[in-house]
Design a protein around this motif. Structure first.
Motif, PDB file in Angstrom:
ATOM      1  N   ALA A  24       0.836  -1.211   0.000  1.00 47.86           N
ATOM      2  CA  ALA A  24       0.000   0.000   0.000  1.00 47.86           C
ATOM      3  C   ALA A  24       0.871   1.262   0.000  1.00 47.86           C
ATOM      4  O   ALA A  24       0.559   2.247  -0.671  1.00 47.86           O
ATOM      5  CB  ALA A  24      -0.935  -0.008   1.210  1.00 47.86           C
ATOM      6  N   GLU A  42     -18.449  -3.584   1.820  1.00 51.37           N
ATOM      7  CA  GLU A  42     -17.977  -4.885   2.306  1.00 51.37           C
ATOM      8  C   GLU A  42     -18.939  -5.371   3.385  1.00 51.37           C
ATOM      9  O   GLU A  42     -19.203  -4.648   4.344  1.00 51.37           O
ATOM     10  CB  GLU A  42     -16.561  -4.725   2.893  1.00 51.37           C
ATOM     11  N   PRO A  94     -14.172  -6.932  -3.596  1.00 54.30           N
ATOM     12  CA  PRO A  94     -15.359  -6.402  -4.282  1.00 54.30           C
ATOM     13  C   PRO A  94     -15.466  -6.979  -5.702  1.00 54.30           C
ATOM     14  O   PRO A  94     -14.458  -7.403  -6.271  1.00 54.30           O
ATOM     15  CB  PRO A  94     -15.094  -4.896  -4.325  1.00 54.30           C
ATOM     16  N   LEU A 102      -8.857  -0.098  -7.324  1.00 56.60           N
ATOM     17  CA  LEU A 102      -8.162  -0.811  -6.264  1.00 56.60           C
ATOM     18  C   LEU A 102      -6.671  -0.612  -6.437  1.00 56.60           C
ATOM     19  O   LEU A 102      -6.206  -0.098  -7.453  1.00 56.60           O
ATOM     20  CB  LEU A 102      -8.505  -2.303  -6.297  1.00 56.60           C
ATOM     21  N   GLU A 161      -4.473  -2.920  -6.809  1.00 48.20           N
ATOM     22  CA  GLU A 161      -3.736  -3.991  -7.483  1.00 48.20           C
ATOM     23  C   GLU A 161      -3.433  -3.675  -8.935  1.00 48.20           C
ATOM     24  O   GLU A 161      -4.181  -2.966  -9.571  1.00 48.20           O
ATOM     25  CB  GLU A 161      -4.558  -5.270  -7.421  1.00 48.20           C
ATOM     26  N   ALA A 191      -6.279   2.792   4.060  1.00 48.97           N
ATOM     27  CA  ALA A 191      -6.518   1.792   3.009  1.00 48.97           C
ATOM     28  C   ALA A 191      -5.211   1.038   2.789  1.00 48.97           C
ATOM     29  O   ALA A 191      -4.355   1.472   2.034  1.00 48.97           O
ATOM     30  CB  ALA A 191      -6.977   2.482   1.735  1.00 48.97           C
ATOM     31  N   THR A 192      -5.057  -0.069   3.499  1.00 47.15           N
ATOM     32  CA  THR A 192      -3.783  -0.797   3.425  1.00 47.15           C
ATOM     33  C   THR A 192      -3.904  -2.112   2.667  1.00 47.15           C
ATOM     34  O   THR A 192      -2.920  -2.812   2.488  1.00 47.15           O
ATOM     35  CB  THR A 192      -3.253  -1.126   4.835  1.00 47.15           C
ATOM     36  N   LYS A 193      -5.131  -2.457   2.256  1.00 46.58           N
ATOM     37  CA  LYS A 193      -5.303  -3.759   1.612  1.00 46.58           C
ATOM     38  C   LYS A 193      -5.695  -3.568   0.148  1.00 46.58           C
ATOM     39  O   LYS A 193      -6.854  -3.298  -0.168  1.00 46.58           O
ATOM     40  CB  LYS A 193      -6.326  -4.594   2.373  1.00 46.58           C
ATOM     41  N   ALA A 194      -4.698  -3.726  -0.713  1.00 48.55           N
ATOM     42  CA  ALA A 194      -4.849  -3.365  -2.119  1.00 48.55           C
ATOM     43  C   ALA A 194      -5.874  -4.223  -2.857  1.00 48.55           C
ATOM     44  O   ALA A 194      -6.402  -3.802  -3.883  1.00 48.55           O
ATOM     45  CB  ALA A 194      -3.499  -3.449  -2.821  1.00 48.55           C
ATOM     46  N   ASP A 195      -6.184  -5.415  -2.312  1.00 44.51           N
ATOM     47  CA  ASP A 195      -7.123  -6.273  -3.034  1.00 44.51           C
ATOM     48  C   ASP A 195      -8.572  -5.846  -2.837  1.00 44.51           C
ATOM     49  O   ASP A 195      -9.472  -6.328  -3.524  1.00 44.51           O
ATOM     50  CB  ASP A 195      -6.928  -7.746  -2.648  1.00 44.51           C
ATOM     51  N   LYS A 196      -8.816  -4.931  -1.894  1.00 44.16           N
ATOM     52  CA  LYS A 196     -10.215  -4.516  -1.719  1.00 44.16           C
ATOM     53  C   LYS A 196     -10.391  -3.031  -1.446  1.00 44.16           C
ATOM     54  O   LYS A 196     -11.516  -2.559  -1.298  1.00 44.16           O
ATOM     55  CB  LYS A 196     -10.854  -5.326  -0.591  1.00 44.16           C
ATOM     56  N   ASP A 197      -9.309  -2.305  -1.340  1.00 42.16           N
ATOM     57  CA  ASP A 197      -9.446  -0.920  -0.876  1.00 42.16           C
ATOM     58  C   ASP A 197      -8.345  -0.056  -1.491  1.00 42.16           C
ATOM     59  O   ASP A 197      -7.335  -0.568  -1.990  1.00 42.16           O
ATOM     60  CB  ASP A 197      -9.329  -0.906   0.657  1.00 42.16           C
ATOM     61  N   SER A 198      -8.553   1.242  -1.423  1.00 44.60           N
ATOM     62  CA  SER A 198      -7.522   2.179  -1.857  1.00 44.60           C
ATOM     63  C   SER A 198      -7.893   3.565  -1.325  1.00 44.60           C
ATOM     64  O   SER A 198      -9.020   3.775  -0.866  1.00 44.60           O
ATOM     65  CB  SER A 198      -7.428   2.217  -3.383  1.00 44.60           C
ATOM     66  N   PRO A 199      -6.966   4.517  -1.400  1.00 40.16           N
ATOM     67  CA  PRO A 199      -7.290   5.884  -0.956  1.00 40.16           C
ATOM     68  C   PRO A 199      -8.509   6.462  -1.677  1.00 40.16           C
ATOM     69  O   PRO A 199      -9.184   7.348  -1.143  1.00 40.16           O
ATOM     70  CB  PRO A 199      -6.017   6.671  -1.302  1.00 40.16           C
ATOM     71  N   TYR A 200      -8.795   5.966  -2.870  1.00 43.30           N
ATOM     72  CA  TYR A 200      -9.963   6.418  -3.625  1.00 43.30           C
ATOM     73  C   TYR A 200     -11.240   6.207  -2.808  1.00 43.30           C
ATOM     74  O   TYR A 200     -12.072   7.104  -2.665  1.00 43.30           O
ATOM     75  CB  TYR A 200     -10.026   5.640  -4.948  1.00 43.30           C
ATOM     76  N   PHE A 201     -11.384   5.003  -2.241  1.00 47.23           N
ATOM     77  CA  PHE A 201     -12.589   4.680  -1.471  1.00 47.23           C
ATOM     78  C   PHE A 201     -12.577   5.386  -0.114  1.00 47.23           C
ATOM     79  O   PHE A 201     -13.607   5.824   0.390  1.00 47.23           O
ATOM     80  CB  PHE A 201     -12.709   3.157  -1.288  1.00 47.23           C
ATOM     81  N   ARG A 235     -15.327  -0.050   3.214  1.00 51.93           N
ATOM     82  CA  ARG A 235     -14.419  -1.202   3.331  1.00 51.93           C
ATOM     83  C   ARG A 235     -13.950  -1.277   4.767  1.00 51.93           C
ATOM     84  O   ARG A 235     -13.798  -0.242   5.446  1.00 51.93           O
ATOM     85  CB  ARG A 235     -13.212  -1.037   2.394  1.00 51.93           C
TER      86      ARG A 235
END
Lengths: 259, 557
Positions: A207, A241, A251, A257, A259, B143-153, B210
């Motif tokens: 991140a 979620e 999601p 995201l 990734e 937002a530390t979990k890239a598979d479900k979250d990001s600063p965008y959310f 999230r």
């Protein structure tokens, strides 16, 4: 007096109840009568003290108001946080507003995360006589002597975990015949454990890499430019979620995201 | 105080509806969350919307702004100091950066100032670490979990929570810096709750899309604060700490830049001067003003001192018309009144219930919406649970967490709350908690930009004392984040400023003189009031009446 007389009947009755339930306490030896429902902290204020030292969060977490007390006819010194302990009749109360505990200065980054570090920084740890006064003095019900014996054994993880609830009020250190400063040993162990021994959060590194690589800057710039209605629309359509989802949830819409 | 027989009787109604509610929760069937329109409608029950709770500011850069009366009363007060009595040529302390406040923002600022080559002096009213940071329980968003979250959310959630009024630049900084802050805290040795593989545990907070609220048991703020405090104390050569020494006035210099402060020794009652090249204001919030007589979760020293000092120096205010009432403050037992029950309890699935044991609101609405729903249920619909002291509350069904997530979850996730209630004879794994909104957070504050700069050169503001990041309503977990994000930035920028932009000049309190003049000109009835308040007055009025000495006689009043 006339003020009281003009109050509605119910309030008068209530005030009488309160008067009836006044209990005597002794603040540093001086007698005051205070309502029985108050905590020691509020009782001090009721008695006329303006607290400066010995008062912090007023919620049992900051450790500013460690207090010792004793009842007549008993030799036993009891302890509590003034903001959490309700007064009892005939209590003799003294607060511990400050304790000059020894704290080692160290660099957490380079300090070896081995058991011997505690002994190196706080050699007095070996002076523990196992009397258990610290454990009996802990307002948080922590087995202080238990974690000090783990510290002597050099088990950083055990010290970190079993000292976690410590509010660093200093009551243990104040009463320790071996002059240990248990709470500083506790935080040293917690920091060493969390910094060097606990498994690292690998997703965190990813991140950080993403934000340092300015991965979301473009998306955020666009969001910032959106008008209120457009922003609300996106907000309302966010996929939530589920509460009961486990760690593996992702999601369905993968856009934006990391990734 | 265990629950009274009357309350125990009412708890049976909660127990009766529990199995069906647990079943629904398991199936993912939630009480319907409110639409944006419904949210807006219910806010009329919020204390912010009580017009007679406010009054108008008559002086200074925000003349005409209507905010809580209790705040205006301090803004309409004079300095504790007579500017004429202060000898500005006699400097007691000199430093690169003066940090006012020893909470999370102040400690972070001092540490980063040091990392950037500046010496810092922290002046704090009580002890280092005696601050609202210490009391924040629930967690810190990132937002530390890239598979479900990001600063965008994270950005969208923060904006939605703040009714889209937040300063977008500040929110962007907040969410983008968040993962870095988590990494920094991990590196400092803050002991976050983790899975065996090192993944940070995370939960929902009200208004999060999230699960990104990281935590350390239910004492997240305490864990962050004690870690930062320990680290500050590891640098005695670079960071000096003056405890029980609140600032009472900023000092400007001949160039109009901030150049220090006057401090007050709470014990010897003397004033002394600190000269600095830059000042970081990190004085925190103002819950102890007890706006509209609400109980508060805040620290003893939360009296809004920074707002007063900053405003006198010319810094505008933002979003101070909104105050956050945390939905879940304890109302029983009496000894625990006002105490924060972390939102994490609702994040973990506990329902909120009225006197009939029925749900009336989704438990994870944003805080202002949730609090308004509680107030409506108690005051308008008459469905509140009466307490022995004549107040009302609603049930927070903590036992259902154990039913949902397994026996022992409550004790493990909420050890602090468990022991607190246990002391009073209440087992929160078996009995619900009785709660009501409590004054929690100063949503607004002094105006800053994303570099924490103010309109006064050399004056930086970080943490709860600043305004704009959270708009009109802060989401849970964004304040612990805010204090560290902007505290770090303030330390960094202030250090930079001392090297690049700082210009020495004669010290001055002219802005205080001018402010006093403005109060007089506006005809503000000051009535002898002085500010900042420093500490709330909880003394017994009966005792006060007998305190007849008003002047010093020798060293005693």
């Amino acid at each position: 007096m006339s003020k009281t007389a003009s109050k509605p009947k119910k309030a008068v009755a209530k005030a009488k109840d309160a008067e009836a339930s006044l209990v005597p306490i002794f603040v540093m030896g001086k007698r005051y009568e205070v309502p029985a429902s108050l905590t020691i902290q509020k009782a001090l204020e009721y008695a006329g003290y303006q607290l400066v030292r010995g008062c912090g969060c007023r919620g049992g977490i900051c450790g500013a108001c460690g207090t010792v007390y004793r009842f007549p006819g008993s030799y036993r010194i009891e302890v509590g946080l003034a903001c959490q302990t309700v007064v009892q009749p005939e209590m003799y109360i003294a607060q511990l507003p400050f304790f000059p505990g020894n704290k080692a200065v160290y660099d957490i980054e380079t300090l070896p995360a081995v058991g011997g570090t505690i002994a190196a920084l706080y050699p007095e740890v070996f002076k523990c006589v196992g009397c258990g006064t610290c454990t009996r003095s802990c307002p948080m019900d922590i087995d202080v002597m238990g974690y000090i014996s783990k510290a002597i054994q050099g088990d950083l993880t055990a010290v970190a975990q079993s000292s976690f609830d410590c509010v660093m009020c200093g009551l243990c250190a104040a009463r320790c015949p071996a002059e240990e400063v248990q709470y500083n040993i506790g935080i040293l162990a917690r920091r060493l454990y969390a910094r060097h021994l606990a498994p690292k959060a690998k997703h965190l590194a990813e991140a950080v890499k993403n934000v340092e690589g300015k991965k979301f800057d473009k998306a955020l710039q666009e969001l910032k430019k959106k008008d209120l209605e457009a922003l609300k629309k996106i907000y309302k359509s966010l996929e939530i979620e589920p509460d009961m989802a486990d760690e593996s949830w992702t999601p369905t819409d993968k856009s934006f995201l990391g990734e | 105080m265990p629950y009274t027989p009357e309350l125990k009787e009412l708890i049976k109604k909660v127990e009766k509806t529990r199995p069906a509610r647990v079943e629904k929760k398991r199936k993912g069937e939630e009480f319907p969350p409110m639409s944006l329109e419904e949210r807006k409608a219910i806010l009329k029950y919020h204390p912010d919307f009580k017009e007679d709770g406010r009054s108008e500011i008559l002086v200074g850069p925000d003349k005409g702004y209507r905010i809580a009366k209790e705040m205006v009363s301090l803004i309409h007060a004079k300095s504790r100091l007579d500017p004429e009595a202060v000898d500005l040529t006699r400097v007691d302390y000199e430093t690169d950066i003066l940090v006012i406040g020893g909470g999370g923002a102040g400690a972070s600022a001092a540490l980063l100032a040091r990392e950037n080559g500046a010496k810092a002096l922290i002046a704090t009213k009580l002890r280092l670490g005696d601050a609202n940071t210490m009391m924040a329980e629930g967690g810190i968003q990132a937002a530390t979990k890239a598979d479900k979250d990001s600063p965008y959310f994270h950005y969208l959630d923060a904006m939605g929570g703040g009714h889209f009024k937040n300063d977008p630049e500040l929110v962007e900084t907040l969410v983008v810096e968040a993962p870095k802050v988590m990494a920094w805290l991990e590196k400092q040795g803050a002991m976050f709750s983790k899975y065996d593989d090192g993944r940070l545990k995370a939960m929902h907070g009200g208004g999060t899309s999230r699960k990104r609220m990281h935590y350390a048991g239910d004492i997240t703020g305490a864990e962050i604060m004690r870690t930062l405090r320990d680290e500050v104390k590891n640098h005695p050569d670079d960071i000096q700490v003056l405890e029980f020494s609140p600032a009472v006035e900023l000092i400007l210099n001949a160039h109009g830049a901030c150049a220090g402060a006057v401090l007050y020794n709470l014990e010897t009652e003397e004033y002394f001067l600190v000269k600095a090249k830059a000042v970081v204001m990190a004085t925190g919030g103002s819950g102890r003003l007890h706006i509209q007589d609400f109980m508060t979760t805040n620290h003893y020293g939360a009296t809004g001192d920074g707002l007063i000092m900053g405003y006198r120096a010319g810094v505008p205010l933002r979003f101070l018309h909104t105050v956050q009432y945390h939905p879940t403050g304890a109302v029983f037992p009496e000894q625990a009144e006002g105490l924060l029950i972390t939102e994490k309890v609702r994040g973990a699935g506990a329902n909120v219930l009225n006197i009939d044991g029925e749900q009336f609101v989704y438990e994870r609405e944003p805080r202002d919406v949730e609090a308004s729903a509680f107030i409506r249920e108690c005051l308008e619909r008459g469905k509140g649970v009466p307490t022995p002291t004549g107040k009302f509350g609603v049930w927070l069904d903590s036992p259902m967490i154990d039913v949902l997530k397994g026996e022992g979850t409550v004790r493990k996730e909420f050890p602090g709350k468990w022991i607190l209630f246990h002391r009073y004879g209440i087992d929160i794994t078996k009995e619900p908690m009785l709660v009501y909104p409590t004054l929690h957070y100063q949503n607004g504050g002094l105006q800053i930009n994303q570099r924490t700069e103010t309109v006064v050169p050399g004056l930086f503001v970080a943490g709860e004392a600043s305004g704009g990041i959270h708009g009109e309503n802060r989401l849970m977990g964004n304040s612990l984040l805010d204090v560290v994000v902007f505290g770090r930035i303030a330390g960094c920028r202030a250090a930079e400023y001392t090297k690049s932009a700082f210009k020495d000049g004669a010290l001055s309190l002219d802005h205080v003189r001018a402010y006093h003049q403005a109060l007089d000109n506006a005809g503000v009835p000051v009535d002898g009031r002085v500010a900042p308040m420093l500490l709330p007055d909880y003394s017994n009025p009966e005792v006060r009446k007998k305190q007849l000495t008003t002047k010093y006689h020798g060293t005693l009043r």
